[in-house]
Write an enzyme that holds these catalytic residues in place. Structure first.
Site, PDB file in Angstrom:
ATOM      1  N   ASN A   7      11.301  41.602 -18.563  1.00  0.00           N
ATOM      2  CA  ASN A   7      12.480  41.955 -17.752  1.00  0.00           C
ATOM      3  C   ASN A   7      13.517  40.833 -17.773  1.00  0.00           C
ATOM      4  O   ASN A   7      14.716  41.081 -17.879  1.00  0.00           O
ATOM      5  CB  ASN A   7      12.058  42.247 -16.304  1.00  0.00           C
ATOM      6  CG  ASN A   7      11.312  43.566 -16.217  1.00  0.00           C
ATOM      7  OD1 ASN A   7      11.468  44.426 -17.092  1.00  0.00           O
ATOM      8  ND2 ASN A   7      10.496  43.738 -15.193  1.00  0.00           N
ATOM      9  N   ALA A  22       8.636  28.505 -19.145  1.00  0.00           N
ATOM     10  CA  ALA A  22       7.730  27.435 -18.703  1.00  0.00           C
ATOM     11  C   ALA A  22       6.332  27.792 -19.169  1.00  0.00           C
ATOM     12  O   ALA A  22       5.547  28.401 -18.455  1.00  0.00           O
ATOM     13  CB  ALA A  22       7.800  27.300 -17.183  1.00  0.00           C
ATOM     14  N   TYR A  53      -4.650  33.995 -17.649  1.00  0.00           N
ATOM     15  CA  TYR A  53      -3.547  33.029 -17.638  1.00  0.00           C
ATOM     16  C   TYR A  53      -3.214  32.585 -19.067  1.00  0.00           C
ATOM     17  O   TYR A  53      -2.059  32.668 -19.499  1.00  0.00           O
ATOM     18  CB  TYR A  53      -3.928  31.829 -16.768  1.00  0.00           C
ATOM     19  CG  TYR A  53      -2.806  30.843 -16.598  1.00  0.00           C
ATOM     20  CD1 TYR A  53      -1.666  31.178 -15.880  1.00  0.00           C
ATOM     21  CD2 TYR A  53      -2.879  29.565 -17.150  1.00  0.00           C
ATOM     22  CE1 TYR A  53      -0.631  30.276 -15.729  1.00  0.00           C
ATOM     23  CE2 TYR A  53      -1.847  28.661 -16.998  1.00  0.00           C
ATOM     24  CZ  TYR A  53      -0.728  29.018 -16.293  1.00  0.00           C
ATOM     25  OH  TYR A  53       0.299  28.126 -16.139  1.00  0.00           O
ATOM     26  N   LYS A  57       0.162  33.686 -21.051  1.00  0.00           N
ATOM     27  CA  LYS A  57       1.187  32.717 -21.455  1.00  0.00           C
ATOM     28  C   LYS A  57       1.400  32.743 -22.968  1.00  0.00           C
ATOM     29  O   LYS A  57       2.526  32.559 -23.451  1.00  0.00           O
ATOM     30  CB  LYS A  57       0.769  31.314 -21.003  1.00  0.00           C
ATOM     31  CG  LYS A  57       0.932  31.083 -19.506  1.00  0.00           C
ATOM     32  CD  LYS A  57       2.404  31.013 -19.104  1.00  0.00           C
ATOM     33  CE  LYS A  57       2.587  30.383 -17.742  1.00  0.00           C
ATOM     34  NZ  LYS A  57       4.000  30.256 -17.372  1.00  0.00           N
ATOM     35  N   TYR A  67      12.177  38.310 -29.036  1.00  0.00           N
ATOM     36  CA  TYR A  67      13.537  38.551 -28.520  1.00  0.00           C
ATOM     37  C   TYR A  67      14.546  37.633 -29.205  1.00  0.00           C
ATOM     38  O   TYR A  67      15.683  38.024 -29.457  1.00  0.00           O
ATOM     39  CB  TYR A  67      13.589  38.366 -26.994  1.00  0.00           C
ATOM     40  CG  TYR A  67      13.410  39.671 -26.262  1.00  0.00           C
ATOM     41  CD1 TYR A  67      12.169  40.294 -26.218  1.00  0.00           C
ATOM     42  CD2 TYR A  67      14.491  40.307 -25.652  1.00  0.00           C
ATOM     43  CE1 TYR A  67      12.011  41.508 -25.572  1.00  0.00           C
ATOM     44  CE2 TYR A  67      14.337  41.525 -25.002  1.00  0.00           C
ATOM     45  CZ  TYR A  67      13.098  42.118 -24.965  1.00  0.00           C
ATOM     46  OH  TYR A  67      12.950  43.320 -24.330  1.00  0.00           O
ATOM     47  N   GLN A  70      14.809  39.096 -32.887  1.00  0.00           N
ATOM     48  CA  GLN A  70      15.367  40.445 -32.981  1.00  0.00           C
ATOM     49  C   GLN A  70      16.751  40.569 -32.347  1.00  0.00           C
ATOM     50  O   GLN A  70      17.611  41.249 -32.875  1.00  0.00           O
ATOM     51  CB  GLN A  70      14.419  41.425 -32.305  1.00  0.00           C
ATOM     52  CG  GLN A  70      14.740  42.869 -32.623  1.00  0.00           C
ATOM     53  CD  GLN A  70      13.470  43.668 -32.869  1.00  0.00           C
ATOM     54  OE1 GLN A  70      12.387  43.108 -32.982  1.00  0.00           O
ATOM     55  NE2 GLN A  70      13.599  44.969 -32.948  1.00  0.00           N
ATOM     56  N   THR A  83       0.848  18.454 -14.323  1.00  0.00           N
ATOM     57  CA  THR A  83       1.930  17.788 -13.587  1.00  0.00           C
ATOM     58  C   THR A  83       1.532  17.662 -12.123  1.00  0.00           C
ATOM     59  O   THR A  83       0.857  18.541 -11.588  1.00  0.00           O
ATOM     60  CB  THR A  83       3.228  18.607 -13.746  1.00  0.00           C
ATOM     61  OG1 THR A  83       3.542  18.669 -15.141  1.00  0.00           O
ATOM     62  CG2 THR A  83       4.394  17.983 -13.018  1.00  0.00           C
ATOM     63  N   ARG A  94      -5.790  21.876  -7.393  1.00  0.00           N
ATOM     64  CA  ARG A  94      -5.601  20.991  -8.541  1.00  0.00           C
ATOM     65  C   ARG A  94      -6.303  19.655  -8.289  1.00  0.00           C
ATOM     66  O   ARG A  94      -6.535  19.255  -7.153  1.00  0.00           O
ATOM     67  CB  ARG A  94      -4.104  20.731  -8.806  1.00  0.00           C
ATOM     68  CG  ARG A  94      -3.286  21.963  -9.063  1.00  0.00           C
ATOM     69  CD  ARG A  94      -3.333  22.343 -10.556  1.00  0.00           C
ATOM     70  NE  ARG A  94      -4.563  22.970 -10.953  1.00  0.00           N
ATOM     71  CZ  ARG A  94      -4.856  24.260 -10.773  1.00  0.00           C
ATOM     72  NH1 ARG A  94      -4.002  25.054 -10.201  1.00  0.00           N
ATOM     73  NH2 ARG A  94      -6.009  24.750 -11.180  1.00  0.00           N
TER      74      ARG A  94
HETATM   75  N1  UDP Z   1     -11.420  19.059 -11.168  1.00  0.00           N
HETATM   76  C1  UDP Z   1     -12.462  18.427 -10.489  1.00  0.00           C
HETATM   77  N2  UDP Z   1     -12.491  18.537  -9.124  1.00  0.00           N
HETATM   78  C2  UDP Z   1     -11.545  19.208  -8.407  1.00  0.00           C
HETATM   79  C3  UDP Z   1     -10.477  19.835  -9.106  1.00  0.00           C
HETATM   80  C4  UDP Z   1     -10.452  19.743 -10.488  1.00  0.00           C
HETATM   81  O1  UDP Z   1     -13.335  17.802 -11.094  1.00  0.00           O
HETATM   82  O2  UDP Z   1     -11.656  19.242  -7.161  1.00  0.00           O
HETATM   83  C5  UDP Z   1     -11.389  18.938 -12.643  1.00  0.00           C
HETATM   84  C6  UDP Z   1     -11.368  20.287 -13.359  1.00  0.00           C
HETATM   85  O3  UDP Z   1     -12.691  20.722 -13.623  1.00  0.00           O
HETATM   86  C7  UDP Z   1     -10.622  19.941 -14.630  1.00  0.00           C
HETATM   87  C8  UDP Z   1      -9.657  18.835 -14.199  1.00  0.00           C
HETATM   88  O4  UDP Z   1     -10.166  18.319 -12.974  1.00  0.00           O
HETATM   89  O5  UDP Z   1     -11.503  19.414 -15.596  1.00  0.00           O
HETATM   90  C9  UDP Z   1      -8.239  19.321 -13.990  1.00  0.00           C
HETATM   91  O6  UDP Z   1      -8.274  20.450 -13.149  1.00  0.00           O
HETATM   92  P1  UDP Z   1      -6.952  21.155 -12.622  1.00  0.00           P
HETATM   93  O7  UDP Z   1      -7.385  22.424 -11.961  1.00  0.00           O
HETATM   94  O8  UDP Z   1      -6.149  20.193 -11.832  1.00  0.00           O
HETATM   95  O9  UDP Z   1      -6.110  21.444 -13.938  1.00  0.00           O
HETATM   96  P2  UDP Z   1      -6.463  22.264 -15.290  1.00  0.00           P
HETATM   97  O10 UDP Z   1      -7.943  22.478 -15.387  1.00  0.00           O
HETATM   98  O11 UDP Z   1      -5.698  23.521 -15.152  1.00  0.00           O
HETATM   99  O12 UDP Z   1      -5.982  21.362 -16.365  1.00  0.00           O
END
Ligand code: UDP
Length: 225
Positions: A7, A22, A53, A57, A67, A70, A83, A94
């Site tokens: 969209n 992104a 995911y 992506k 796009y 074409q 990040t 995270r």
């Molecule tokens: N991780 C961890 N403990 C946590 C959160 C994440 O050991 O409480 C580890 C996770 O298994 C991965 C890394 O940290 O190997 C980064 O995880 P995150 O979810 O931040 O990012 P992504 O996996 O998407 O790179």
């Protein structure tokens, strides 16, 4: 099929806007080459728990380039690596936000697996600079271009650093490793340096200290009295 992407690409086609996708290092999956450069096609499990995911992506990048080819839509595809920084959601799960909150509360630091897996964390201000540089680049710079910090650390090192900056009494615990968790992740940013004249400048310790300051302030506001 990422309908939101379609969209928005239609809208960019109608209005002549430039389209920034992104994208993500998850494109590379549990990469078998290190560091990951844009020429690597990735190693993604198409049916695992991360697949919606990762493949979503990947499909979105495909549609951007279709796009562009074409309909001549001006596209800018960046692959954003891990990040962190102030305003991370505490509920996001995270690594940086989890470990910081746990360390500030002297709660167990939850390492998944043995902590030998690696990530390369980019401070948010650096990332925003990279995104702006991409949008300022010439029309022929479509990407994909990796944006991230090549400074690679094990998860164990990140835990130790956060505990030391916060002076935490937390203990480290080791839990099950999530399925398809990438073992090693580090961006090759040669293309970003060459095409955008961009590279991150904020050291991990500095960025973590700023992020910890943010969480400390938030945390003290949440505390009654
Ligand atoms: N991780 C961890 N403990 C946590 C959160 C994440 O050991 O409480 C580890 C996770 O298994 C991965 C890394 O940290 O190997 C980064 O995880 P995150 O979810 O931040 O990012 P992504 O996996 O998407 O790179």
């Amino acid at each position: 099929m990422p309908m939101g992407t379609v969209n928005l690409l239609r809208l960019a086609r109608e209005t002549g806007a430039t389209f920034l996708q992104a994208s993500t290092s998850e494109i590379y999956g549990d990469a078998q080459v290190q560091p990951q450069s844009e020429t690597y096609y990735g190693h993604v499990n198409p049916i695992g728990p991360r697949a919606c995911y990762d493949e979503g992506k990947r499909c979105a990048e495909t549609i951007c380039f279709d796009y562009h080819r074409q309909y001549g839509v001006r596209i800018k595809v960046v692959r954003i690596f891990n990040t962190y920084g102030p305003r991370l959601s505490p509920a996001d799960g995270r690594v940086a936000s989890n470990f910081i909150l746990q360390a500030l509360r002297d709660k167990p630091i939850t390492i998944y697996g043995d902590g030998s897996q690696t990530r390369s964390l980019c401070y948010v201000d650096d990332m925003i600079g990279g995104l702006a540089a991409m949008m300022d680049s010439n029309d022929d710079v479509t990407g994909p271009i990796n944006l991230g910090n090549p400074d690679e650390h094990t998860i164990r090192e990140i835990a130790d650093l956060i505990m030391s900056i916060t002076d935490s009494k937390s203990k480290i615990t080791f839990g099950p490793v999530p399925e398809d968790d990438p073992q090693k992740r580090r961006p090759d940013i040669s293309l970003a340096i060459e095409k955008l004249n961009w590279r991150p400048t904020v050291e991990l310790e500095t960025g973590l200290a700023r992020t910890i300051g943010y969480f400390r302030r938030q945390f003290s506001m949440d505390m009654p009295g």
